[in-house]
Design an enzyme around this catalytic site. Structure first.
Site, short mmCIF file in Angstrom:
data_model
loop_
_atom_site.label_atom_id
_atom_site.label_comp_id
_atom_site.label_asym_id
_atom_site.label_seq_id
_atom_site.Cartn_x
_atom_site.Cartn_y
_atom_site.Cartn_z
N ASP A 240 0.84 -1.21 0.00
CA ASP A 240 0.00 0.00 0.00
C ASP A 240 0.87 1.26 0.00
OD1 ASP A 240 -2.57 -1.09 0.04
OD2 ASP A 240 -2.73 -1.06 2.23
N HIS A 263 -3.19 5.03 4.62
CA HIS A 263 -3.27 5.89 3.43
C HIS A 263 -3.22 7.37 3.78
CE1 HIS A 263 -3.91 2.34 1.14
NE2 HIS A 263 -5.03 2.04 1.75
ZN LIG Z 1 -4.23 -2.29 0.28
#
Ligand SMILES: [Zn+2]
Length: 297
Positions: A240, A263
């Site tokens: 990610d 994120h």
């Molecule tokens: Zn992910």
């Protein structure tokens, strides 16, 4: 070291995690110095959104780009594959507001790009080299980029849950010695059953299943096939982060260290670097031997 794009156009389809509907995806080569662009093939005039950190407006569970009310969601696994293969210029056409979830990892995208083939372009590849540390934190979570000869990502998570063994909550990927494709791209996303049920009540995660995520209940892992790596969860967090960091607009020369980041914090870090010109420089290498990063092919 030269810029790269794909050798030929290629397409696929998959399920949207939130809509549960089929989404069409097509990839096309772009000329030198164009960067990575998304295009909504389902909207009039096919609006384009460049893969830029400044356009991330929503980090609820995934990284989502919005420009002029046009949205492209869940870009991070695809961008991780693009970053891992060292692709600089690419057009990504998508027929919905979200990139399909595929198997929950970056591997299906890697395989697709490998089958299209990669081609070296005329211009030199530009890297963003970190020259001074940049750190962001919130509560007990933090993420930083510090000067380093190469590209290394170190990540630690801290889940108090029977499926998260103590020894497997920390992982590292070094771009000069580890193989992105075999060591990282296969790591799948994960979610807790009780969260998924709650999302469904809000008409979200309709496409989510054990086909595209590791699902956890209070006792452990529900997927009958188990894990792909003992530390698959934290490897996925690195996957990610690689996608989120590629929104900086260049491959990075530096070391990324993170504790419980996600994120939102990854995006905050990228924006802080871009707002701190004294902490980085953009560099090129006319000799592959001098370049501290190598891409497996
Ligand atoms: Zn992910």
């Amino acid at each position: 070291m030269k810029q790269r794009t794909i050798k030929q156009s290629i397409h696929t389809s998959g399920i949207g995690l939130h809509s549960g509907k089929t989404v069409a995806l097509a990839f096309h080569p772009l000329p030198d110095n164009q960067g990575i662009h998304f295009e909504r093939s389902d909207l009039p005039n096919n609006p384009r959104i460049p893969a830029q950190a400044a356009l991330v407006t929503d980090t609820m569970m995934s990284s989502n780009l919005v420009k002029d009310d046009v949205r492209i969601g869940t870009v991070e696994h695809l961008l991780s594959a693009v970053a891992g293969l060292g692709i600089d210029n690419l057009l990504i056409q998508v027929s919905a507001p979200e990139i399909p979830i595929m198997d929950g990892s970056a591997l299906p995208f890697v395989e697709l790009f490998m089958s299209a083939g990669l081609v070296e372009q005329a211009e030199l590849k530009q890297f963003l080299q970190i020259t001074a540390p940049v750190k962001v934190e919130t509560e007990d979570k933090w993420a930083e980029l510090v000067p380093y000869t190469g590209y290394e990502l170190n990540f630690e998570i801290d889940f108090n849950h029977p499926a998260f063994a103590k020894d497997y909550q920390r992982a590292s990927l070094n771009f000069s010695s580890d193989n992105f494709i075999s060591q990282l791209s296969r790591a799948r996303t994960f979610g807790f059953l009780k969260d998924i049920e709650q999302l469904r009540q809000h008409n979200l995660a309709l496409g989510g299943s054990m086909e595209n995520a590791i699902v956890l209940d209070d006792a452990g892992i529900m997927n009958s096939e188990g894990l792909r790596f003992n530390d698959e969860f934290v490897r996925h967090k690195i996957l990610d982060a690689m996608g989120d960091l590629y929104l900086i607009g260049y491959p990075i020369i530096g070391q990324f260290n993170a504790y419980k980041s996600g994120h939102a914090l990854n995006n905050k870090l990228v924006n802080k670097v871009l707002a701190s010109p004294e902490c980085f420089e953009v560099v090129t290498f006319d000799d592959n031997v001098r370049c501290p990063i190598s891409y497996f092919l």
